[in-house]
Motif scaffolding. Structure first.
Motif, PDB file in Angstrom:
ATOM      1  N   LYS A   1       2.297   6.793 -11.301  1.00  0.00           N
ATOM      2  CA  LYS A   1       2.929   6.860 -10.031  1.00  0.00           C
ATOM      3  C   LYS A   1       1.675   7.240  -8.780  1.00  0.00           C
ATOM      4  CE  LYS A   1       6.302   8.992 -12.178  1.00  0.00           C
ATOM      5  NZ  LYS A   1       7.874   8.345 -11.969  1.00  0.00           N
ATOM      6  N   ARG A   2       0.713   6.772  -8.491  1.00  0.00           N
ATOM      7  CA  ARG A   2      -0.529   6.004  -8.018  1.00  0.00           C
ATOM      8  C   ARG A   2      -0.256   5.426  -7.307  1.00  0.00           C
ATOM      9  NH1 ARG A   2      -6.282   7.906 -10.572  1.00  0.00           N
ATOM     10  NH2 ARG A   2      -6.162   9.378 -11.656  1.00  0.00           N
ATOM     11  N   LYS A   3      -1.200   5.137  -6.004  1.00  0.00           N
ATOM     12  CA  LYS A   3      -1.128   3.939  -5.023  1.00  0.00           C
ATOM     13  C   LYS A   3      -2.049   3.262  -5.021  1.00  0.00           C
ATOM     14  CE  LYS A   3       2.285   6.729  -1.646  1.00  0.00           C
ATOM     15  NZ  LYS A   3       2.849   6.907  -0.334  1.00  0.00           N
TER      16      LYS A   3
ATOM     17  N   SER B   1      -4.047   2.448  -3.243  1.00  0.00           N
ATOM     18  CA  SER B   1      -5.738   3.229  -2.384  1.00  0.00           C
ATOM     19  C   SER B   1      -6.376   4.174  -3.608  1.00  0.00           C
ATOM     20  CB  SER B   1      -5.072   3.393  -0.900  1.00  0.00           C
ATOM     21  OG  SER B   1      -4.073   5.282  -1.547  1.00  0.00           O
TER      22      SER B   1
ATOM     23  N   ARG C   1      -6.244  -3.188  -9.875  1.00  0.00           N
ATOM     24  CA  ARG C   1      -5.335  -3.453  -8.773  1.00  0.00           C
ATOM     25  C   ARG C   1      -5.500  -4.525  -9.138  1.00  0.00           C
ATOM     26  NH1 ARG C   1      -8.345  -0.397  -4.475  1.00  0.00           N
ATOM     27  NH2 ARG C   1      -9.796  -2.190  -4.527  1.00  0.00           N
TER      28      ARG C   1
ATOM     29  N   LYS D   1       6.213   0.789  -8.197  1.00  0.00           N
ATOM     30  CA  LYS D   1       6.960   0.792  -7.745  1.00  0.00           C
ATOM     31  C   LYS D   1       6.943  -1.206  -7.324  1.00  0.00           C
ATOM     32  CE  LYS D   1      10.706   3.419  -6.365  1.00  0.00           C
ATOM     33  NZ  LYS D   1      11.908   2.970  -6.802  1.00  0.00           N
ATOM     34  N   ASN D   2       5.432  -0.667  -7.337  1.00  0.00           N
ATOM     35  CA  ASN D   2       4.586  -2.249  -6.687  1.00  0.00           C
ATOM     36  C   ASN D   2       5.729  -3.121  -7.946  1.00  0.00           C
ATOM     37  OD1 ASN D   2       2.666  -3.775  -4.509  1.00  0.00           O
ATOM     38  ND2 ASN D   2       2.877  -0.891  -4.813  1.00  0.00           N
TER      39      ASN D   2
ATOM     40  N   PRO E   1       0.676  -1.428   0.400  1.00  0.00           N
ATOM     41  CA  PRO E   1      -0.130   0.126   0.183  1.00  0.00           C
ATOM     42  C   PRO E   1       0.771   0.798   0.259  1.00  0.00           C
ATOM     43  CG  PRO E   1      -0.253  -1.063   2.230  1.00  0.00           C
ATOM     44  CD  PRO E   1       0.283  -1.962   1.753  1.00  0.00           C
ATOM     45  N   HIS E   2       2.192   1.673   0.328  1.00  0.00           N
ATOM     46  CA  HIS E   2       3.185   2.287   0.400  1.00  0.00           C
ATOM     47  C   HIS E   2       3.824   2.880  -0.910  1.00  0.00           C
ATOM     48  CE1 HIS E   2       5.497  -0.805   1.179  1.00  0.00           C
ATOM     49  NE2 HIS E   2       6.765  -0.240   1.223  1.00  0.00           N
ATOM     50  N   MET E   3       3.557   1.298  -1.248  1.00  0.00           N
ATOM     51  CA  MET E   3       4.507   1.665  -3.107  1.00  0.00           C
ATOM     52  C   MET E   3       2.836   2.450  -4.521  1.00  0.00           C
ATOM     53  SD  MET E   3       6.842  -1.611  -3.262  1.00  0.00           S
ATOM     54  CE  MET E   3       7.952  -1.723  -2.015  1.00  0.00           C
ATOM     55  N   THR E   4       4.070   3.098  -4.550  1.00  0.00           N
ATOM     56  CA  THR E   4       3.327   3.468  -6.131  1.00  0.00           C
ATOM     57  C   THR E   4       2.942   2.467  -6.716  1.00  0.00           C
ATOM     58  OG1 THR E   4       5.329   3.787  -7.526  1.00  0.00           O
ATOM     59  CG2 THR E   4       4.104   5.628  -6.669  1.00  0.00           C
TER      60      THR E   4
END
Length: 383
Positions: free
Chosen positions: A148-150, A152, A159, A114-115, A108-111
């Motif tokens: 660049k979104r996360k 959430s 997702r 990054k995921n 959840p803390h990664m864009t």
């Protein structure tokens, strides 16, 4: 993803070629948890570039089978081969497989980017290669503008695509999909099924999906293994599973069906007189090659859409026909399901396509009707 027009049809049936070598082979696999046997002496071949589905109710062993291929569980007995190599003792991170979980398991803390990059970074790939691969995956699942979104900040479908991109980024030989569309609403799930199939065809990878959703398995897969209590009941193409189930269990598990118990009166084969059954007074004739002998107890199975409904009696009423009244009606939009209570008390389901835009049905509750079907519409099940 943009709405797909559906998968490109392909001529693909390596399982029919005796010279084809299985890409994955489960060989006499048994898995026990204490006194419970989750998988029972199972043998199964899956071919390269196949989209294969493991289908069955909860607790049938399908997820355990997938987890053994991934390396999260070890077989109690038997062995698993991938491209002819025994996977015994090979840890999950050393196997050329990757799993996409039902929960997606995104950080959840990664864009988004990054995921997708996480697994590549764990493998210590050069930064330039990671960036190129992430960009390729984002384009593949059409999420470039969300990089660049996360999690959430994304919809459920988005997702799901991030999880898919992350699973594909490491270029596995086999992608394992554990109920991947379960969190999506019905319409999005149906669209994503076609997109997933398109993607698998485009990439040329081997996909193995675990699902309890019959429509999902029928839509995406080349072949389906129907499982029950750790045992494979039937392996076949979706059309074969639906039209030619090999047992009462498979027939009843896949789709809606009428199953009528009866006894064989005569068996002359499909080319001559067919198989004649006495189903407690209802006479049934089926054009089918069947191993049953006179007097054997069998079942006659017929899908609702193959049962005809009429107010007037059909030309032939001595066999494959019965009279009754409309007991219940289910209006499902594209078709209506009629439950007809025959004069002998049994219920027959009949489906009719709603071709015309009629609010008031021509048949309604309590109407006297006839049900009938052709000699090749159903089949005799001997087990």
């Amino acid at each position: 993803m943009a709405k797909s027009l559906g998968p490109v049809k392909r001529k693909f049936s390596p399982w029919t070629d005796p010279a084809s070598v299985p890409f994955i082979r489960f060989e006499n696999i048994t898995k026990k948890f204490g006194n419970f046997t989750a998988v029972d002496n199972l043998t199964l071949d899956i071919y390269e570039r196949e989209f294969f589905a493991l289908l069955g109710p909860s607790g049938c062993g399908k997820t355990t089978l997938m987890r053994m291929l991934a390396g999260f569980e070890e077989p109690t007995e038997g062995r698993i081969l991938l491209q002819g190599k025994d996977l015994a003792g090979v840890p999950p991170y050393r196997r050329p497989t990757n799993m996409m979980f039902q929960s997606y398991a995104l950080f959840p803390h990664m864009t988004v980017e990054k995921n997708i990059a996480f697994g590549l970074e764990q493998d210590n790939l050069p930064k330039a290669d990671i960036a190129a691969r992430v960009e390729e995956m984002l384009k593949l699942v059409k999420l470039e503008q969300f990089a660049k979104r996360k999690p959430s900040q994304l919809s459920g479908g988005q997702r799901q695509r991030v999880a898919l991109a992350r699973s594909l980024a490491k270029q596995p030989k086999v992608l394992l999909l554990d109920e991947p569309l379960g969190a999506l609403d019905k319409k999005l799930r149906e669209e994503t099924q076609f997109e997933l199939t398109d993607l698998q065809h485009t990439l040329g990878l081997t996909f193995l999906i675990v699902t309890h959703d019959q429509e999902e398995a029928m839509t995406v897969s080349d072949r389906i293994a129907v499982m029950d209590k750790g045992v494979i009941m039937q392996v076949a193409t979706p059309a074969e599973i639906y039209e030619a189930p090999n047992s009462r269990y498979v027939a009843d598990f896949i789709g809606d069906i009428n199953i009528i118990e009866g006894a064989v009166v005569s068996n002359q084969g499909a080319a001559t007189g067919g198989v004649m059954l006495d189903c407690d007074g209802l006479k049934v004739v089926v054009d089918q090659e069947c191993p049953a002998s006179t007097g054997d107890r069998v079942a006659f199975a017929i899908r609702p859409e193959k049962v005809r409904l009429s107010i007037d009696p059909p030309t032939e009423t001595a066999v494959n026909a019965g009279a009754g009244e409309v007991y219940d009606i289910g209006y499902l939009g594209d078709f209506s399901l009629f439950l007809v209570k025959l004069d002998d008390g049994r219920i027959i389901r009949a489906a009719q396509a709603n071709i015309q835009r009629l609010v008031d049905r021509p048949l309604t509750f309590g109407d006297r009707v006839w049900v009938n079907w052709s000699r090749d519409a159903g089949l005799v099940l001997t087990r």
